[in-house]
Design a protein around this motif. Structure first.
Motif, short mmCIF file in Angstrom:
data_model
loop_
_atom_site.label_atom_id
_atom_site.label_comp_id
_atom_site.label_asym_id
_atom_site.label_seq_id
_atom_site.Cartn_x
_atom_site.Cartn_y
_atom_site.Cartn_z
N THR A 53 0.83 -1.19 0.00
CA THR A 53 0.00 0.00 0.00
C THR A 53 0.87 1.24 0.00
O THR A 53 2.10 1.14 0.15
CB THR A 53 -0.98 0.00 1.21
OG1 THR A 53 -1.95 1.03 1.02
CG2 THR A 53 -0.24 0.21 2.51
N GLU A 55 2.16 4.74 1.59
CA GLU A 55 2.32 5.51 2.83
C GLU A 55 2.68 6.91 2.36
O GLU A 55 3.73 7.11 1.74
CB GLU A 55 3.45 4.90 3.66
CG GLU A 55 3.67 5.53 5.00
CD GLU A 55 4.75 4.79 5.76
OE1 GLU A 55 5.95 5.13 5.58
OE2 GLU A 55 4.40 3.86 6.50
N LEU A 63 2.17 -4.57 3.12
CA LEU A 63 0.99 -4.61 3.98
C LEU A 63 0.77 -6.02 4.53
O LEU A 63 0.61 -6.20 5.72
CB LEU A 63 -0.25 -4.14 3.21
CG LEU A 63 -1.54 -4.11 4.00
CD1 LEU A 63 -1.46 -3.09 5.15
CD2 LEU A 63 -2.72 -3.78 3.10
N ASP A 80 -10.36 0.12 4.13
CA ASP A 80 -9.96 1.53 4.30
C ASP A 80 -8.68 1.92 3.58
O ASP A 80 -8.12 2.96 3.86
CB ASP A 80 -9.81 1.83 5.79
CG ASP A 80 -8.72 0.99 6.45
OD1 ASP A 80 -8.30 -0.04 5.88
OD2 ASP A 80 -8.28 1.37 7.54
N LYS A 81 -8.21 1.10 2.64
CA LYS A 81 -6.96 1.39 1.94
C LYS A 81 -7.08 1.05 0.46
O LYS A 81 -7.88 0.22 0.06
CB LYS A 81 -5.81 0.57 2.51
CG LYS A 81 -5.41 0.89 3.92
CD LYS A 81 -4.20 0.05 4.29
CE LYS A 81 -3.74 0.20 5.70
NZ LYS A 81 -3.81 1.47 6.34
N VAL A 83 -4.83 -0.88 -2.15
CA VAL A 83 -3.71 -1.81 -2.12
C VAL A 83 -3.40 -2.28 -3.53
O VAL A 83 -4.25 -2.24 -4.43
CB VAL A 83 -3.98 -3.03 -1.20
CG1 VAL A 83 -4.14 -2.61 0.24
CG2 VAL A 83 -5.18 -3.83 -1.66
N VAL A 103 -12.65 4.02 1.09
CA VAL A 103 -11.62 4.93 0.60
C VAL A 103 -12.29 6.05 -0.19
O VAL A 103 -13.12 5.78 -1.08
CB VAL A 103 -10.58 4.20 -0.28
CG1 VAL A 103 -9.55 5.17 -0.84
CG2 VAL A 103 -9.90 3.09 0.50
#
Length: 146
Positions: A53, A55, A63, A80-81, A83, A103
């Motif tokens: 993911t 950052e 991850l 919530d990400k 990827v 997201v």
């Protein structure tokens, strides 16, 4: 890397990925990224998927990785990400991008601008890109390639 990429052992493959990382403007310099993908590509390792993911805006970080096929991968996809990942399926390797339901549109857009860099820098030697979701099954994915 072409056919020479598939002939490399895991350590050499990880070094080759790390050497290519960052040419896209995305920071894929963390050696754990290449090592996780090398584990997926290694027939002696049970690992069959890897997730990374973002950052910040361009730093790619590991991850998760694991075994258990499509079901295990589907359960590891976060809500919530955004990827990016790679999967061993039917003896072949595939890459993908996935955005969780929670997201926001701006975050999805920023992450998707990095998609090609991440997939090309880390998940090298794939047969193609697939679409994944939390309800996917191995049978459904394999049927797309028949």
């Amino acid at each position: 890397f072409g056919s020479s990429f598939t002939a490399m052992d895991g350590e050499a493959r990880a070094k080759a990925i790390a050497a290519n990382a960052g040419k896209s403007g995305v920071d894929c310099s963390d050696e754990a990224l290449a090592a996780a993908w090398a584990a997926v590509r290694d027939d002696k390792d049970e690992t069959d998927w890897s997730l990374v993911t973002l950052e910040g805006k361009t730093k790619v970080v590991p991850l998760a990785k694991g075994a258990g096929g499509v079901a295990a991968l589907a359960s590891a996809l976060p809500d919530d990400k955004v990827v990016f990942g790679g999967l061993k399926l039917g003896g072949k390797f595939y890459s993908f991008a996935f955005a969780g339901d929670s997201v926001g549109a701006m975050a999805k857009g920023r992450a998707m601008m990095c998609k090609n860099g991440v997939l090309n820098d880390i998940f090298q030697g794939v047969h193609g890109e697939i679409e994944v979701d939390k309800d996917m099954t191995e049978e459904a994915l394999l049927a797309k390639f028949k």
